[in-house]
Design a protein around this motif. Sequence first.
Motif, short mmCIF file in Angstrom:
data_model
loop_
_atom_site.label_atom_id
_atom_site.label_comp_id
_atom_site.label_asym_id
_atom_site.label_seq_id
_atom_site.Cartn_x
_atom_site.Cartn_y
_atom_site.Cartn_z
N GLY A 110 0.82 -1.21 0.00
CA GLY A 110 0.00 0.00 0.00
C GLY A 110 0.85 1.25 0.00
N HIS A 111 1.98 1.21 0.70
CA HIS A 111 2.89 2.36 0.72
C HIS A 111 3.41 2.66 -0.68
N GLU A 112 3.80 1.62 -1.41
CA GLU A 112 4.33 1.82 -2.76
C GLU A 112 3.26 2.36 -3.71
N VAL A 113 2.07 1.81 -3.62
CA VAL A 113 1.00 2.28 -4.51
C VAL A 113 0.70 3.75 -4.25
N CYS A 114 0.55 4.14 -2.98
CA CYS A 114 0.24 5.53 -2.66
C CYS A 114 1.41 6.46 -3.00
N VAL B 226 2.91 0.39 -11.33
CA VAL B 226 3.51 0.21 -10.00
C VAL B 226 4.22 -1.14 -9.92
N GLN B 227 3.61 -2.19 -10.46
CA GLN B 227 4.26 -3.50 -10.46
C GLN B 227 5.58 -3.46 -11.24
N GLU B 228 5.56 -2.76 -12.37
CA GLU B 228 6.77 -2.65 -13.19
C GLU B 228 7.86 -1.88 -12.46
#
Length: 600
Positions: A431-435, A589-591
Amino acid sequence: MSDNQSWNSSGSEEDLDPREEYGHPVGVAEFSGVLSKWTNYIHGWQDRWVVLKNNTLSYYKSQDETEYGCRGSLCLSKAVITSHEFDECRLDVGVNDSVWYLRAQDPEHRNRWIDSIELHRADPGYGSESSLRRHGSMLSLTSATSGYSATSTSSFKKGHSLTEKLAEMETFRDILCRQVDTLQKYFDSCADAVSKDELQRDKIVEDDEDDFPNTRADGEFLCSNGNKEKLFQTLSQKGINGIDFKGEAITFKATTAGILATLSHCIELMVKREDTWQKRLDREMEKRRRIEEGYKSALNELKKKSHFGGPDYEEGPNSLINEEEFFDAVEAALDRQDKIEEQTEKTRIQRASPVPPEDTYSSSGTHRFSPKVEEMVQNHITYSLQDVGGDANWQLVIEEGEMKVYRREVEENGIVLDPLKATISVKGVTGHEVCHFFWDTTYRNDWETTIENFNVVETLSENAVVVYQTHKRVWPASQRDVLYLSAMRKIAANNENDPDTWLVCNFSVDHDDAQPTSRCVRAKINIAMICQTLVSPPEGDKELSRDNILCRITYVANVNPGGWAPASVLRAVAKREYPKFLKRFTSYVQEKTAGKPILF
């Protein structure tokens, strides 16, 4: 009147004004100034330097560029000038299919332009009907005097027989004219001789009464029985007795007979060719009919495609485009943008920015918008994470794998305000990475394809900024812009068994450095990206990897687009674009995180 004077039947050459001789309007002054001209749906209205001169309307990019030549011109002889029904500052000038959409700075200025254009049209100068009446035509008069010998032998180039007969007619006519002149001279001479002989006979009678012989100056005696000889002697003196009257009469008769025969032959030829001409005419009429039908069909087809890009067809309260055509145009524009995005996606620049410490996102900070940020965060935590069932009236509109999109239909004053809610689970990210990627403007252009440009108006704290962005225009909809505060927060879980919640909320605010403009419609937004990270323990002694991580995302959007776009179009666009945005962003985000250390 001689030929070189006949061109000016109304007066002498000196009576003409020098400017009128060359067709320049007398007494109509040049008029120029700045008008806004509709260029296209991308650039909209642009100021242009417009010049009205010699019955021609021309425009330049600016007054300084007039010496480089105009960018376009219209002849006003057949132009149609229309005052707009709703816009008091606008006038449209059209010639056939070419239409200029112009706007003045105020209604008075527009009326001055219309009056000037009408004044020029009233005195159009050279080339008009009045001008041709003034000038006349030397060529046509000269042709008229010499036209007898140039009868239309060129009119029947394919009919050689008819051409030859017409040439014979020319020859017969010349012979006939000469014969008529000869016979006329003969008859005039005969009439003069007879008149003089009658005078002589009167004198002879008077002399006989006196019984005195009369002698003429030539020594010949005249008597009552010598009149006939004297008549022929007089004619002989005039040289007329050399004319063979009988022969001339026979020739005259033969010539007229030849003319009649040739005319009869011409008529026969023309009757024979009439069928051919009629067939050719029928074919041409059929060809014209097909061309006209094709033109009408092409025109109707063109009207279906973006309606020429004119200002009357763009989004607005008086738009001439209907709802179905509006939707077709918007969808076509979005398809073009998708193709452009596919081509540019491969050339993205890899960017990176430092990640602030985790404590940075624990509070709303101390800036002037802190209370509002805290209020928005609490509302989203309370309501956005609620289940979609019950009385919320959420309707499932899209379901694709792990992604579900819900909508509630809400309208206010005819404007669609449908709240949207989407849920999706993404493997391998936190969640931190997505935000972080959603909030950090460094990466905005990498995944957001609808933005034309944006800038950070003010940095309020390390986790809050004010952003102004304009979105790419989708014709015929008006361009939108939005000014919003973007804040990123971490909400710690109350229970150690529950995951922490990361949240980015974007909501509209006002700012002195980004006031609304007439170029764009200002949209209002209230958006939240809410993420929770679920971790499954690795098997055995294996280390925790991204295969053990799952991010559950809840995305909510409340958007007031403003403007006058049809409700059905807005709902259709939202249904199409939001799923594409979520899939594009989560894939990005995954990439970006693949192979990188996990950021909890």
